[in-house]
Write an enzyme that holds these catalytic residues in place. Structure first.
Site, short mmCIF file in Angstrom:
data_model
loop_
_atom_site.label_atom_id
_atom_site.label_comp_id
_atom_site.label_asym_id
_atom_site.label_seq_id
_atom_site.Cartn_x
_atom_site.Cartn_y
_atom_site.Cartn_z
N TYR A 33 4.70 -52.32 12.42
CA TYR A 33 4.06 -52.34 13.74
C TYR A 33 4.00 -50.93 14.30
O TYR A 33 4.60 -49.99 13.76
CB TYR A 33 4.79 -53.28 14.69
CG TYR A 33 6.14 -52.80 15.20
CD1 TYR A 33 7.26 -52.76 14.37
CD2 TYR A 33 6.29 -52.39 16.52
CE1 TYR A 33 8.49 -52.33 14.84
CE2 TYR A 33 7.53 -51.95 17.00
CZ TYR A 33 8.61 -51.93 16.16
OH TYR A 33 9.83 -51.50 16.63
N ARG A 52 1.79 -42.12 12.15
CA ARG A 52 3.04 -42.80 11.78
C ARG A 52 2.75 -44.18 11.21
O ARG A 52 3.43 -44.64 10.29
CB ARG A 52 3.98 -42.89 12.99
CG ARG A 52 5.34 -43.44 12.58
CD ARG A 52 6.34 -43.38 13.68
NE ARG A 52 5.95 -44.22 14.80
CZ ARG A 52 6.55 -44.21 15.98
NH1 ARG A 52 7.57 -43.41 16.21
NH2 ARG A 52 6.14 -45.01 16.95
N LYS A 150 8.52 -48.28 10.43
CA LYS A 150 8.52 -49.08 11.66
C LYS A 150 8.25 -50.53 11.26
O LYS A 150 7.14 -51.06 11.43
CB LYS A 150 7.49 -48.53 12.66
CG LYS A 150 7.81 -48.87 14.10
CD LYS A 150 7.08 -47.96 15.06
CE LYS A 150 7.07 -48.47 16.48
NZ LYS A 150 8.37 -48.58 17.14
N GLU A 182 20.35 -43.38 16.33
CA GLU A 182 19.37 -43.52 17.41
C GLU A 182 19.73 -44.74 18.22
O GLU A 182 20.83 -45.29 18.06
CB GLU A 182 17.96 -43.64 16.79
CG GLU A 182 17.84 -44.80 15.81
CD GLU A 182 16.46 -44.91 15.16
OE1 GLU A 182 15.49 -44.30 15.66
OE2 GLU A 182 16.36 -45.65 14.16
N LEU A 206 13.98 -43.44 13.01
CA LEU A 206 12.53 -43.48 13.13
C LEU A 206 12.07 -42.14 13.73
O LEU A 206 12.66 -41.66 14.70
CB LEU A 206 12.09 -44.63 14.06
CG LEU A 206 10.58 -44.77 14.18
CD1 LEU A 206 10.00 -45.40 12.92
CD2 LEU A 206 10.19 -45.58 15.40
C1 LIG Z 1 14.28 -47.64 16.31
C2 LIG Z 1 13.41 -46.76 17.16
N1 LIG Z 1 13.68 -45.45 17.25
C3 LIG Z 1 12.95 -44.63 18.01
C4 LIG Z 1 11.88 -45.11 18.78
C5 LIG Z 1 11.09 -44.18 19.64
O1 LIG Z 1 9.85 -43.91 19.05
P1 LIG Z 1 8.59 -43.48 19.91
O2 LIG Z 1 8.99 -42.30 20.72
O3 LIG Z 1 7.56 -43.14 18.90
O4 LIG Z 1 8.22 -44.65 20.76
C6 LIG Z 1 11.56 -46.47 18.71
C7 LIG Z 1 10.45 -47.00 19.48
O5 LIG Z 1 10.19 -48.16 19.54
C8 LIG Z 1 12.33 -47.32 17.88
O6 LIG Z 1 12.06 -48.63 17.77
#
Ligand SMILES: Cc1ncc(COP(=O)(O)O)c(C=O)c1O
Length: 282
Positions: A33, A52, A150, A182, A206
């Site tokens: 997703y 991404r 993702k 994270e 991620l």
């Molecule tokens: C596990 C995880 N890490 C980091 C992020 C942050 O990513 P982004 O800044 O691209 O939204 C997300 C966003 O949903 C996430 O699910």
């Protein structure tokens, strides 16, 4: 209210959008997703989110069924059809490997991917609300290894987040072998002695689009920043903690595991960074 959603080429009412029980997304969580933030009808970081998405698709051997301009058109159509030109929203995009004849773990490469997109609520906190700060907990990271994809299979993230919610926290910060990775749906930054630190990218993290933006903004504005391993002790003794994401934006954590972070108020570096970030959104 019956929202309009996108499913396999059609814009239809949400309550009419159905997929097969043989869809591998439903059976195995076999899909990926992406979430693109939309501010007043305009996507933010669209190209980065598409890049991404390609990376996640390549990692699970699915070819993107749509071009980036087709994805953009879907976003624009959903914004218009759902009357969302004002305010903060996000485009949720999901691609699964599609439905097979039978349930087998291995897959055939000729399956037709299932493509779904719909709008979800975006950032809900104003800068004034963010400035009050939030609490978080830290927990052992129980996720699989390939967190750089993702993937829609998010059971460990869901369970960690539920634990946080039950403790009145906005996020669970994940720790693997004494190193922070994270949040369940965010990246992590800490500030120590006026320097911003964030864990380096690895298969356990991620690659956040907001993370990349913060690193770029810090570098462009001569704010000291380093990608470095953050131990649980460094997290515990940080002057500031932030969790970041396309919907959370830059969320300051002022209480960790029921103890104040630094002086228990949002920090000076966060105040500087949120201004730079907000300026980018204009
Ligand atoms: C596990 C995880 N890490 C980091 C992020 C942050 O990513 P982004 O800044 O691209 O939204 C997300 C966003 O949903 C996430 O699910």
């Amino acid at each position: 209210m019956n929202n309009i959603v996108y499913l396999n080429g059609n814009f239809i009412a949400q309550n009419e959008a159905c997929v097969s029980i043989m869809d591998r997304g439903f059976l195995f969580g076999d899909g990926i997703y992406e979430v693109v933030p939309i501010f007043d009808g305009k996507p933010f970081g669209f190209d980065e989110h598409m890049a991404r998405m390609e990376k996640s698709l390549a990692a699970i051997q699915i070819k993107n069924p749509l071009t980036h301009s087709e994805w953009r058109k879907i976003l624009e159509t959903l914004v218009i059809q759902n009357n969302k030109k004002i305010g903060n929203h996000a485009l949720y995009c999901q691609i699964t490997r599609g439905a097979g004849e039978t349930r087998t773990h291995s897959f055939s490469s000729d399956l037709k991917p299932t493509v779904v997109a719909f709008l979800t609520p975006g950032s809900t906190h104003s800068v004034t609300e963010l400035s009050r700060g939030f609490s978080a907990i830290s927990v052992d990271d129980s996720r699989r290894r390939d967190c750089y994809i993702k993937a829609i299979a998010l059971l460990p993230n869901i369970l960690h987040m539920q634990e946080a919610k039950l403790k009145g926290a906005i996020e669970a910060i994940l720790i693997r072998n004494d190193e922070t990775t994270e949040g369940t749906s965010s990246n992590l930054f800490i500030v120590k002695n006026k320097k911003i630190l964030t864990p380096p990218l690895s298969c356990h993290i991620l690659s956040g689009i907001t993370r990349d933006l913060i690193i770029r903004l810090a570098k462009e504005n001569n704010i000291s920043i380093e990608e470095v391993k953050i131990t649980s002790n460094m997290l515990k003794t940080a002057d500031e903690i932030w969790v970041t994401g396309s919907v959370k934006e830059i969320c300051p954590i002022v209480v960790l595991n029921e103890k104040p972070v630094g002086d228990g108020k949002v920090g000076a570096i966060w105040k500087q960074m949120i201004q730079l970030y907000e300026a980018c959104k204009q």
